[in-house]
Scaffold this motif. Structure first.
Motif, mmCIF file in Angstrom:
data_model
loop_
_atom_site.group_PDB
_atom_site.id
_atom_site.type_symbol
_atom_site.label_atom_id
_atom_site.label_comp_id
_atom_site.label_asym_id
_atom_site.label_seq_id
_atom_site.Cartn_x
_atom_site.Cartn_y
_atom_site.Cartn_z
ATOM 1 N N LYS A 1 0.854 -1.190 0.000
ATOM 2 C CA LYS A 1 0.000 0.000 0.000
ATOM 3 C C LYS A 1 0.889 1.240 0.000
ATOM 4 O O LYS A 1 2.047 1.175 0.402
ATOM 5 N N PRO A 2 0.347 2.382 -0.428
ATOM 6 C CA PRO A 2 1.177 3.582 -0.510
ATOM 7 C C PRO A 2 1.620 4.095 0.854
ATOM 8 O O PRO A 2 0.949 3.900 1.878
ATOM 9 N N VAL A 3 2.761 4.760 0.838
ATOM 10 C CA VAL A 3 3.230 5.563 1.964
ATOM 11 C C VAL A 3 3.106 7.014 1.518
ATOM 12 O O VAL A 3 3.474 7.358 0.386
ATOM 13 N N GLY B 1 17.060 -17.226 12.117
ATOM 14 C CA GLY B 1 17.906 -18.016 11.222
ATOM 15 C C GLY B 1 18.778 -17.182 10.317
ATOM 16 O O GLY B 1 19.063 -17.580 9.182
ATOM 17 N N GLY B 2 19.178 -16.000 10.780
ATOM 18 C CA GLY B 2 20.047 -15.145 9.988
ATOM 19 C C GLY B 2 19.334 -14.296 8.954
ATOM 20 O O GLY B 2 19.985 -13.598 8.171
ATOM 21 N N VAL B 3 18.002 -14.333 8.947
ATOM 22 C CA VAL B 3 17.219 -13.554 7.983
ATOM 23 C C VAL B 3 16.355 -12.549 8.733
ATOM 24 O O VAL B 3 15.709 -12.894 9.735
ATOM 25 N N LEU B 4 16.364 -11.311 8.265
ATOM 26 C CA LEU B 4 15.488 -10.293 8.820
ATOM 27 C C LEU B 4 14.199 -10.251 8.007
ATOM 28 O O LEU B 4 14.236 -10.023 6.790
ATOM 29 N N ALA B 5 13.079 -10.479 8.645
ATOM 30 C CA ALA B 5 11.773 -10.296 8.013
ATOM 31 C C ALA B 5 11.311 -8.882 8.338
ATOM 32 O O ALA B 5 11.115 -8.541 9.509
ATOM 33 N N ILE B 6 11.170 -8.049 7.314
ATOM 34 C CA ILE B 6 10.928 -6.624 7.504
ATOM 35 C C ILE B 6 9.496 -6.272 7.117
ATOM 36 O O ILE B 6 8.992 -6.718 6.084
ATOM 37 N N GLU B 7 8.866 -5.460 7.959
ATOM 38 C CA GLU B 7 7.550 -4.914 7.642
ATOM 39 C C GLU B 7 7.561 -3.409 7.883
ATOM 40 O O GLU B 7 8.227 -2.918 8.793
ATOM 41 N N LEU B 8 6.809 -2.699 7.047
ATOM 42 C CA LEU B 8 6.645 -1.256 7.213
ATOM 43 C C LEU B 8 5.166 -0.955 7.318
ATOM 44 O O LEU B 8 4.393 -1.324 6.425
ATOM 45 N N HIS B 9 4.779 -0.312 8.399
ATOM 46 C CA HIS B 9 3.387 0.094 8.607
ATOM 47 C C HIS B 9 3.293 1.614 8.605
ATOM 48 O O HIS B 9 4.197 2.310 9.091
ATOM 49 N N SER B 10 2.200 2.127 8.088
ATOM 50 C CA SER B 10 1.923 3.558 8.146
ATOM 51 C C SER B 10 0.412 3.734 8.124
ATOM 52 O O SER B 10 -0.294 2.983 7.439
ATOM 53 N N ARG B 11 -0.073 4.688 8.880
ATOM 54 C CA ARG B 11 -1.526 4.913 9.003
ATOM 55 C C ARG B 11 -2.245 3.651 9.470
ATOM 56 O O ARG B 11 -3.410 3.427 9.151
ATOM 57 N N GLY B 12 -1.539 2.795 10.183
ATOM 58 C CA GLY B 12 -2.137 1.561 10.660
ATOM 59 C C GLY B 12 -2.204 0.452 9.641
ATOM 60 O O GLY B 12 -2.714 -0.639 9.944
ATOM 61 N N LEU C 1 -0.352 -2.178 6.711
ATOM 62 C CA LEU C 1 0.879 -2.801 6.248
ATOM 63 C C LEU C 1 1.146 -2.277 4.840
ATOM 64 O O LEU C 1 0.371 -2.531 3.919
ATOM 65 N N CYS C 2 2.238 -1.545 4.670
ATOM 66 C CA CYS C 2 2.523 -0.888 3.394
ATOM 67 C C CYS C 2 3.622 -1.573 2.594
ATOM 68 O O CYS C 2 3.652 -1.451 1.359
ATOM 69 N N ALA C 3 4.546 -2.262 3.268
ATOM 70 C CA ALA C 3 5.636 -2.928 2.553
ATOM 71 C C ALA C 3 6.126 -4.108 3.372
ATOM 72 O O ALA C 3 6.108 -4.082 4.607
ATOM 73 N N THR C 4 6.526 -5.149 2.677
ATOM 74 C CA THR C 4 7.129 -6.314 3.311
ATOM 75 C C THR C 4 8.431 -6.630 2.596
ATOM 76 O O THR C 4 8.645 -6.248 1.436
ATOM 77 N N GLY C 5 9.309 -7.326 3.281
ATOM 78 C CA GLY C 5 10.570 -7.701 2.641
ATOM 79 C C GLY C 5 11.431 -8.527 3.557
ATOM 80 O O GLY C 5 11.009 -8.936 4.649
ATOM 81 N N SER C 6 12.640 -8.762 3.114
ATOM 82 C CA SER C 6 13.595 -9.522 3.918
ATOM 83 C C SER C 6 15.000 -9.077 3.565
ATOM 84 O O SER C 6 15.246 -8.502 2.496
#
Length: 265
Positions: free
Chosen positions: A71-73, A87-98, A100-105
């Motif tokens: 979703k847009p930021v 396990g050596g991997v970062l699971a990344i999430e970005l939230h804005s305005r409540g 979930l706008c981006a996911t990654g690793s």
């Protein structure tokens, strides 16, 4: 064991005045958004803060990161990032305005993979850009970019624009890897005149740390060009190169080059 990192940043739309009017409030609303979108490459730059914080220069030299924009930021909104390590991997999430706008690793390979520069054909950007059409990004076509560098104040201005506070870039004279993503966008922009368009995801394997003042280009092959739900998607497989000789990153880039227009929500 799972370890969590957090990071908060006030999002900034660096492209309000760009040729891509999806970053303009009025045009973006026509496509169903609340306002102009913060560029995906900058959202990905926010996400890079966490692996750089964890692995430092090692990540800049050989880290792997991928991101998908859900979703847009929006400009001025707070982006809240979390990275959970397992396990050596970062699971990344970005939230804005409540939302979930981006996911990654992100992860740190033991060594940077070898990528032969000669496997990526060096071609110039088109001499004269034309409005985007069926021949602009044909599958299998090789695309180049106009050389670009971010030296002097341009490098520090970029760090300010993406709100990056990690001292490693200024201390060691390094270019932020988000600049490599900007070069990937240039592959599309330097080869056709686009209307509003949207970067939707990327995967980037870093091969060497960029330095401030490096002249950056991309050697890109179009690997996909298709319609999905009324949108025209283009996929790229590219090598970003410094000074014509040093591979900096192997990148996979996905964008909607011709989005389906819809009534504002």
């Amino acid at each position: 064991m799972t370890v969590t990192q957090t990071y908060r940043v006030s999002a900034y739309n660096t492209s309000k005045l760009s040729e891509n009017k999806i970053h303009d409030d009025t045009v973006a609303r026509r496509f169903g958004f609340s306002g102009g979108l913060v560029p995906g490459v900058d959202v990905m730059a926010y996400m890079m803060h966490l692996p750089v914080e964890k692995w430092g220069r090692n990540f800049l030299e050989r880290g792997l990161i991928e991101a998908r924009f859900v979703k847009p930021v929006y400009d001025g909104e707070t982006a809240e990032l979390t990275a959970k390590e397992s396990g050596g991997v970062l699971a990344i999430e970005l939230h804005s305005r409540g939302d979930l706008c981006a996911t990654g690793s992100a992860s740190l390979p033991t060594t940077a993979p070898r990528v032969a520069i000669d496997d990526y054909r060096q071609v110039p950007a088109v001499a004269e850009r034309k409005p985007v059409g069926p021949s602009s990004y044909e599958t299998g076509k090789w695309l180049g970019t106009i050389p670009r560098d971010w030296s002097g104040t341009a490098a520090t201005d970029y760090l300010a624009d993406i709100r990056e506070t990690d001292p490693i870039f200024a201390r060691e004279g390094l270019g932020h890897p988000g600049l490599l993503q900007r070069v990937m966008n240039k592959v599309l922009v330097d080869n056709a005149i686009l209307g509003p368009w949207i970067h939707v995801g990327s995967r980037m394997q870093l091969l060497s740390a960029a330095k401030v003042g490096d002249e950056l280009t991309a050697r890109a092959k179009v690997t996909g060009n298709y319609d999905k739900k009324g949108h025209r998607f283009v996929e790229l497989d590219a090598l970003v190169v410094a000074n014509g000789t040093t591979p900096l990153a192997h990148c996979w880039h996905i964008a909607i080059t011709q989005p389906r227009e819809q009534a504002a929500a």
